[in-house]
Each structure stands twice: as structure tokens, then as C-alpha cells.
Scaffold this motif. Structure first.
Motif, mmCIF file in Angstrom:
data_model
loop_
_atom_site.group_PDB
_atom_site.id
_atom_site.type_symbol
_atom_site.label_atom_id
_atom_site.label_comp_id
_atom_site.label_asym_id
_atom_site.label_seq_id
_atom_site.Cartn_x
_atom_site.Cartn_y
_atom_site.Cartn_z
ATOM 1 N N VAL A 1 51.443 31.400 48.811
ATOM 2 C CA VAL A 1 50.262 31.751 49.621
ATOM 3 C C VAL A 1 49.689 33.077 49.139
ATOM 4 C CG1 VAL A 1 49.432 32.285 51.957
ATOM 5 C CG2 VAL A 1 51.144 30.488 51.623
ATOM 6 N N MET A 2 50.582 34.038 48.875
ATOM 7 C CA MET A 2 50.134 35.354 48.416
ATOM 8 C C MET A 2 49.437 35.268 47.061
ATOM 9 S SD MET A 2 50.248 37.810 50.397
ATOM 10 C CE MET A 2 49.779 38.932 49.100
ATOM 11 N N ALA A 3 49.969 34.446 46.160
ATOM 12 C CA ALA A 3 49.358 34.299 44.834
ATOM 13 C C ALA A 3 47.933 33.758 44.968
ATOM 14 C CB ALA A 3 50.200 33.362 43.973
ATOM 15 N N GLU A 4 47.765 32.772 45.856
ATOM 16 C CA GLU A 4 46.443 32.181 46.078
ATOM 17 C C GLU A 4 45.483 33.214 46.673
ATOM 18 O OE1 GLU A 4 44.391 28.743 48.900
ATOM 19 O OE2 GLU A 4 46.571 28.926 48.818
ATOM 20 N N GLN A 5 45.954 33.960 47.693
ATOM 21 C CA GLN A 5 45.108 34.954 48.351
ATOM 22 C C GLN A 5 44.747 36.099 47.388
ATOM 23 O OE1 GLN A 5 43.617 35.022 51.271
ATOM 24 N NE2 GLN A 5 44.434 33.066 51.966
ATOM 25 N N LYS A 6 45.718 36.477 46.563
ATOM 26 C CA LYS A 6 45.483 37.556 45.591
ATOM 27 C C LYS A 6 44.352 37.178 44.634
ATOM 28 C CE LYS A 6 47.763 39.707 41.625
ATOM 29 N NZ LYS A 6 48.982 39.754 40.826
ATOM 30 N N GLN A 7 44.389 35.929 44.163
ATOM 31 C CA GLN A 7 43.370 35.479 43.211
ATOM 32 C C GLN A 7 41.991 35.460 43.857
ATOM 33 O OE1 GLN A 7 44.242 35.041 39.911
ATOM 34 N NE2 GLN A 7 42.017 35.196 39.743
ATOM 35 N N ILE A 8 41.944 35.007 45.117
ATOM 36 C CA ILE A 8 40.660 34.981 45.838
ATOM 37 C C ILE A 8 40.126 36.400 45.970
ATOM 38 C CG2 ILE A 8 39.585 34.501 48.092
ATOM 39 C CD1 ILE A 8 41.640 32.193 48.393
ATOM 40 N N PHE A 9 41.017 37.343 46.367
ATOM 41 C CA PHE A 9 40.596 38.737 46.538
ATOM 42 C C PHE A 9 40.050 39.310 45.227
ATOM 43 C CE2 PHE A 9 41.584 43.278 46.177
ATOM 44 C CZ PHE A 9 40.875 43.776 47.273
ATOM 45 N N MET A 10 40.803 39.089 44.143
ATOM 46 C CA MET A 10 40.375 39.645 42.841
ATOM 47 C C MET A 10 39.026 39.085 42.407
ATOM 48 S SD MET A 10 43.900 39.920 40.672
ATOM 49 C CE MET A 10 42.997 40.388 39.196
ATOM 50 N N ASN A 11 38.858 37.758 42.601
ATOM 51 C CA ASN A 11 37.579 37.134 42.225
ATOM 52 C C ASN A 11 36.419 37.748 43.002
ATOM 53 O OD1 ASN A 11 39.001 35.471 40.518
ATOM 54 N ND2 ASN A 11 38.964 33.684 41.857
ATOM 55 N N LYS A 12 36.638 37.938 44.306
ATOM 56 C CA LYS A 12 35.593 38.500 45.162
ATOM 57 C C LYS A 12 35.282 39.952 44.750
ATOM 58 C CE LYS A 12 36.249 35.848 49.476
ATOM 59 N NZ LYS A 12 34.901 35.783 50.053
ATOM 60 N N ALA A 13 36.366 40.725 44.459
ATOM 61 C CA ALA A 13 36.183 42.131 44.087
ATOM 62 C C ALA A 13 35.404 42.259 42.781
ATOM 63 C CB ALA A 13 37.542 42.818 43.968
ATOM 64 N N VAL A 14 35.757 41.432 41.808
ATOM 65 C CA VAL A 14 35.074 41.473 40.506
ATOM 66 C C VAL A 14 33.611 41.075 40.667
ATOM 67 C CG1 VAL A 14 34.968 40.388 38.210
ATOM 68 C CG2 VAL A 14 37.172 41.123 39.153
ATOM 69 N N GLU A 15 33.345 40.063 41.527
ATOM 70 C CA GLU A 15 31.958 39.637 41.800
ATOM 71 C C GLU A 15 31.132 40.795 42.358
ATOM 72 O OE1 GLU A 15 31.804 36.207 44.342
ATOM 73 O OE2 GLU A 15 33.040 35.024 42.968
ATOM 74 N N LYS A 16 31.798 41.683 43.119
ATOM 75 C CA LYS A 16 31.097 42.830 43.710
ATOM 76 C C LYS A 16 30.998 44.007 42.731
ATOM 77 C CE LYS A 16 30.992 44.064 47.883
ATOM 78 N NZ LYS A 16 31.325 44.778 49.124
ATOM 79 N N GLY A 17 31.568 43.828 41.528
ATOM 80 C CA GLY A 17 31.420 44.851 40.505
ATOM 81 C C GLY A 17 32.578 45.831 40.415
ATOM 82 N N PHE A 18 33.683 45.547 41.070
ATOM 83 C CA PHE A 18 34.842 46.443 41.006
ATOM 84 C C PHE A 18 35.723 46.089 39.806
ATOM 85 C CE2 PHE A 18 33.680 46.696 45.524
ATOM 86 C CZ PHE A 18 33.654 48.071 45.689
ATOM 87 N N ASP A 19 36.414 47.089 39.290
ATOM 88 C CA ASP A 19 37.293 46.917 38.131
ATOM 89 C C ASP A 19 38.448 45.964 38.473
ATOM 90 O OD1 ASP A 19 38.360 47.928 35.434
ATOM 91 O OD2 ASP A 19 40.037 48.292 36.813
#
Length: 626
Positions: free
Chosen positions: A603-621
Motif C-alpha cells: 500500500v505504501m509503495a502505491e501511495q508513494k508513487q502517486i505522491f511523487m507523480n503529483k509532486a513532479v506534476e506540480k514542478g517539485f524535484d
């Protein structure tokens, strides 16, 4: 049924006939009524009851039951049952007693029976299943056992196909709370919340110039609670807490996620300003993932029973019930139980359990990985190896049932009509057979009412001060910036202070030297196994004293983490970070927070990937987001 003075468990033929509709009847094992009559050679009587079952249940819903022939009596009974079936044209079903899943578990099951009956394994008088191997057979095994009667095996599938029952998981079973004439439940609830807010403003608990902010938050919460269908929960909880206050029974100010609700404060369920302390309603009730509210309420330990009695009197003694909890065989306990049963000397068993690390909910597998000396003992001693082999199979098995220390459930109907009931030995108390999580999942109103000795102590001290020194103290108006109090806290003199009295926490307080109430809140949140093990506590203290530079991965984190010196301390901060960096709604961010709490890798691996994708979409490193 529940009588006035005693509880009786009855199911005779008369009751069975009254409630036969929708049921399938089988004649059970060697202990069944018809099998007993056949074994006693009372054939006419056995046929009489067979005719009764055929009449009441019909030939489609009645079966004679045969089982594997591991005991001589079962072989004799099976023959008689097949003969009776042929004479009376009755269906036969092949079953097997299933107390464990695999034949490999037979010995472990025998040890468990010995533990339950407090005997030694080598005692010839101990209770045993004897030659009976009560494991779950496969289809192939059953067909081999009953190769002359395969239809009996297939009949078990036929019965399974006929069985159908669905729990109603989309309903809420709240008690009937009386609403005044001229009101709907929603209008009465809204009025109570609004009146509560006005009272807080009048009493200077809320700054008058911030009225619009608090009103907006209240309206948001009220509308969500109405939409989610939880009005009844808040009305019930508010009612008995306000009754407690009126009757001078000390009640705690609130704890956990409920402190994030302004409605809870307005209804006097809590005594905490959620806006002042940056607490989020979405952590308590999430409109994007509807789950039952969960409010833990602390009562004076001497007054708790009076509160429960009030609830019983208001909603009905047959509708208020305590909740079952199951004690399981955990790592240290299961080793001790198995060692005692297999007659390992107490001092040897104690030496083994002392090697198991002091870690909450540690498993035997984890203990073996962490402590090599246990493996050395297993390699050196065959008896210890056997103890561990059996203990691994019994680990996690339910050992006993008891009452939950705090939980009660309030039902809209007689509780025995809504839930299976357990009656503890030597008592007439009603206890649900569903545990807390099951009750919540099917929509029952479950409340945790905890007895807290610290509240009793505070109440007694206040009364003694008034009696002996004629000084009246209002606990709700104590200043939170008193220098003498902070001097005591900084010195670690916190014995008797709720959640600040352990030796470890006293040491943290001495190192931190808190000078504001927010520091105490932070210490309480940090003093848990995860933060302690990660070094967060040391970072927090070092940054608090200016010994370590305060840094933020992103500038956007500064407003969120400034109050805790750049350290992520609170669950609310996790939600805000997910919202700010990942663009989550607060409801979505709460789902992420819950996933972190569950600590399930996939579950954590899935949530982590979602978070990273969203963060990168917003322009974060990406690396920093990870």
C-alpha cells in the motif's frame, strides 16, 4: 432468550419448528440426537425424529450427516446412517470436523487443548481428540474416503450453493435519540451547534473578531456530518458527556482526531479549540472515505460506571452492551504456554522468553531474526526446537475472550436481535460476539468510554484545595504559561501527570526545557517508538536549542513545519504537506496518512508513487519529493 434474572440458552424441537423457515438441517456428528439414538439401537425413535425433520424442513432441506471413519463408533454410525437414508429416502451429506486446516497441525492442536485444560502433554488423563484428525479435507480426499457414496460429498457443495446471507453494510444502527417537537434531526443538530458556538464566543473562548472564520468552519463541519449521516452519533455522545458534567463527573478535554472538530467543541464533547491548534476536521471525518466517527472519551475512573448506567437507563438495558475482545497467543506468551505443557522447567522457559526483545507485537519470526542466541538454544536442544515448532503454529491463535476495557455499543433494538451475544463466565452481562472493528464495519454505534485515574486525582485535589484553603479553581481557565509549572516540567517533576510520567519522557523534558504549551504537545507526539528510533526527538531538541540548523526540503514546507523546527511531528502536518507538495485535497491526504499508519509495504509503495507523480506534476524535484 434474556430473562429478568437469568440468561438461558435454549433450542428444542418446538423452537426449531417455529423458526425452521429458510434453514437447512443436518444431523451433526456422533453427538447429534439422531446419531445417539442409532448408536443406542433405538431405531424406531430415530425414524420418528427423521420423519419430524422431513415434515418440518422438507426433503430438500434435511440431510443425514456422515464423517470420516477414524473412530470405530463413526464407522458403525455411518453404516446405520446410510441404511436409514435408504429406508426413508433421505439425502446424505459428507462432512468433517475441522478444527485446523492441515494434518500437520494435529500435534499443535493437541498441545493447544492441553494448554486450555491446564494439563501436561504426557498426562494420560488429558483431554484429547484421540484418533480423530479434525483437519479440513480436500475434495479429492473426501471423494476417496466416501468412494462408494460420492453424492454425499457433492451434497456439501449443494448446501453451500443454497446458503445465502448478506450483511447490510450500508446502514447505520444508531439508537433513537428523542428530537423536540417542531424539529427535524438535522435542524435540532444545527441549532445545538450554533448555540454552542455562541456560548464559546460569549465566554471569550473564541475571539469575537474571528467569528466569521469559526462560523465558516462550523457550517462546513455541520453540513458534512449531516451529509455523512452521523448526526445521531454526535447527539448521543454530546448528551451523556453534558449529563456527566452536570453531575460533577470529571470528563477529559478530548484526545485523538476528534479534537480536530469544531462541532465536537461546540457540543461540549471536547474542550479544545481546533483552529487555535491547527487541527484538521478531515483527520477525524473524511468525506472522501466515509468511516464511522471514533471518539475516545476519558471519565473519572470512579464515575465511569455511573455514566454507563445513565446510558443504559436512557436507551434500554437490553440495548446497551459491552464489546468482546480476544486475547491471542503472542510471542512470549505462546512460548511460556507450550513450554509449560511440554514440561520444560520454568527457569529454562523464562530464560528463552527473556531473550525475546521487548518490542510491541513482536512475532517469533522477528525475535529469531533479532536475537541469534535463541537460534543457538534451538540448535542445541531438540525439546526447545519442538517448543518453537509448535509455538509458531499456535502464535496468533485466540487464547480467550473477555470484555473490552472501554468499549460499549448502543443499539436501536434489543442487542440480542442485532448481534450474537457472549455471556462471560460467572456473570449475567451481555457482551457482543463481534469485536470493535466488525461492529463498526456493519454500522453500529461504538463508543470508547475510558476510566482515567488522573481525572479522579485532579478532581480530588481541586476539592481538597477548596476545602482546606478556600481557593476555588476552574480547571478550564488555568493559564497555560505559568512559569512555576514550567519549572517543574523542565526539572522532570511530572509524576502523576497524564502521559508525562514515564522515566524516558521525564528525561526528554529535562533535555528539551519546554517554555510553552506547544512544546509539551510536541513532546507527547514525538515520544513514540517510530520517532524515538529515527532520531527525530534528538533533532527536535537540538533545533529547539539552536544547536542544529533548521532546514526545509522546500520553501513551501516552512509555514507547515515552522512551529516544530522543521521536524514532521504531527499527523496534521503530514496531511498539509501532501496537500501543498502533492496537490492532494485534504480528504485524499488523509487517505495517504492512514496508509502510512497501517505500514503495509504494498500500500505504501502505491501511495508513494502517486505522491511523487503529483509532486513532479506540480514542478517539485523528484528526488526531494521521494
Amino acid at each position: 432468550y434474556v430473562g429478568r434474572e437469568k440468561i438461558i440458552d435454549v433450542c428444542d424441537y418446538k423452537i426449531l419448528e417455529q423458526h425452521s423457515e429458510g434453514l437447512i438441517a443436518t444431523t451433526a456428528c456422533l453427538g447429534g440426537h439422531i446419531p445417539k439414538l442409532l448408536m443406542q439401537e433405538k431405531y424406531q425413535e430415530a425414524e420418528k425424529y427423521t420423519d419430524w425433520f422431513l415434515r418440518v424442513f422438507g426433503p430438500e432441506n434435511f440431510y443425514l450427516e456422515v464423517q470420516p471413519e477414524e473412530q470405530e463408533e463413526q464407522a458403525i454410525l455411518n453404516r446405520k446412517l446410510f441404511e436409514l437414508a435408504a429406508r426413508k429416502n433421505v439425502q446424505v451429506v459428507a462432512t468433517c470436523d475441522s478444527h485446523y486446516s492441515s494434518l500437520d497441525d494435529h500435534e499443535a492442536h493437541e498441545v493447544m487443548l492441553t494448554i486450555q485444560t491446564r494439563k501436561k502433554f504426557d498426562d494420560p488423563t488429558r483431554f484429547s481428540f484421540g484418533k480423530c484428525r479434525a483437519y479440513l479435507r480436500t475434495e479429492e480426499q473426501m471423494l476417496e474416503i466416501f468412494k462408494d457414496h460420492p453424492e454425499a460429498v457433492w451434497n456439501s457443495g449443494k448446501i453451500a450453493d443454497q446458503c445465502n446471507f448478506d450483511f447490510e453494510t450500508d446502514k447505520l444502527f444508531f439508537p433513537n435519540f428523542e428530537i423536540p417537537a417542531g424539529h427535524t434531526q438535522a435542524s435540532f443538530f444545527t441549532e445545538l451547534c450554533q448555540n454552542g458556538l455562541e456560548k464559546l464566543i460569549q465566554n471569550d473562548r473564541i475571539p469575537a473578531n474571528l467569528r466569521a472564520m469559526y462560523q465558516a468552519r462550523l457550517d462546513l463541519e455541520v453540513n458534512l456530518i449531516i451529509k455523512m449521516g452521523f448526526i445521531g452519533y454526535f447527539l448521543v455522545v454530546s448528551d451523556f458527556i453534558q449529563w456527566s458534567r452536570r453531575n460533577k463527573i470529571p470528563v477529559g478535554p478530548g484526545r485523538g482526531s476528534a479534537a480536530g472538530s469544531l462541532v465536537a467543541w461546540a457540543l461540549e464533547i471536547t474542550n479544545i479549540d481546533p483552529i487555535k491548534y491547527n487541527l484538521l476536521f478531515e483527520r477525524f471525518l473524511n468525506p472522501e472515505r466515509i468511516t464511522m466517527p471514533d471518539i475516545d472519551i476519558d471519565f473519572c475512573i470512579e464515575g465511569r460506571e455511573r455514566v454507563i448506567q445513565y446510558v443504559r437507563d436512557k436507551y434500554g438495558h437490553d440495548r446497551v452492551c459491552q464489546i468482546i475482545t480476544f486475547g491471542t497467543m503472542m510471542a512470549k506468551g505462546v512460548i511460556k504456554d507450550v513450554a509449560r505443557t511440554l514440561d520444560l522447567p520454568f527457569e529454562d522457559a523464562n530464560a528463552i522468553t527473556n531473550l525475546i526483545p521487548e518490542q510491541l507485537k513482536i512475532t517469533l519470526k522477528e525475535a529469531l531474526e533479532q536475537e541469534p542466541r535463541i537460534n543457538e538454544l534451538i540448535e542445541a536442544n531438540p525439546k526447545i526446537r519442538k517448543i518453537f515448532d509448535i509455538a509458531k503454529k499456535l502464535e496468533g491463535v485466540t487464547r480467550h475472550a473477555s470484555k473490552h476495557a472501554a468499549g460499549i455499543v448502543i443499539s436501536p433494538d434489543r442487542i440480542d436481535h442485532m448481534s450474537p451475544i457472549y455471556v462471560p463466565p460467572k456473570s449475567t452481562e451481555l457482551v457482543t460476539q463481534y469485536a470493535m472493528t466488525e461492529l463498526e464495519s456493519i454500522g453500529f454505534l461504538k463508543i470508547d468510554m475510558l476510566g482515567l485515574k488522573n481525572l479522579t486525582l485532579v478532581d480530588k485535589v481541586v476539592r481538597e484545595v477548596e476545602k482546606n484553603h478556600h481557593i476555588s479553581i476552574d480547571i478550564d481557565k488555568l493559564p497555560l504559561n505559568d512559569t512555576k509549572t514550567f519549572a517543574l516540567i523542565c526539572a522532570g517533576k511530572t509524576s502523576g501527570v497524564f502521559q508525562l510520567e514515564s522515566d524516558g519522557l521525564k528525561e526528554v523534558l529535562r533535555k528539551l526545557q519546554p517554555d510553552k504549551f506547544e512544546d509539551i504537545i510536541a513532546v507527547n507526539a514525538l515520544y513514540r517508538p517510530g520517532p524515538l528510533g529515527s532520531g527525530m526527538v534528538d533533532d527536535f531538541i537540538a533545533r529547539r536549542h539552536g544547536e542544529q540548523k533548521i532546514t526545509y526540503l522546500f520553501d513551501e514546507l516552512e509555514p507547515i513545519l515552522q512551529e516544530t523546527y522543521g521536524v514532521i511531528v504531527y499527523q496534521e502536518q503530514v496531511i498539509k504537506i501532501a496537500s501543498t507538495i502533492g496537490g492532494y485535497s485534504l480528504g485524499e491526504a488523509d487517505i495517504l496518512r492512514r496508509a502510512m499508519g497501517k505500514k503495509k509495504a504494498e500500500v505504501m509503495a502505491e501511495q508513494k508513487q502517486i505522491f511523487m507523480n503529483k509532486a513532479v506534476e506540480k514542478g517539485f524535484d523528484a528526488k526531494k519529493a521521494e
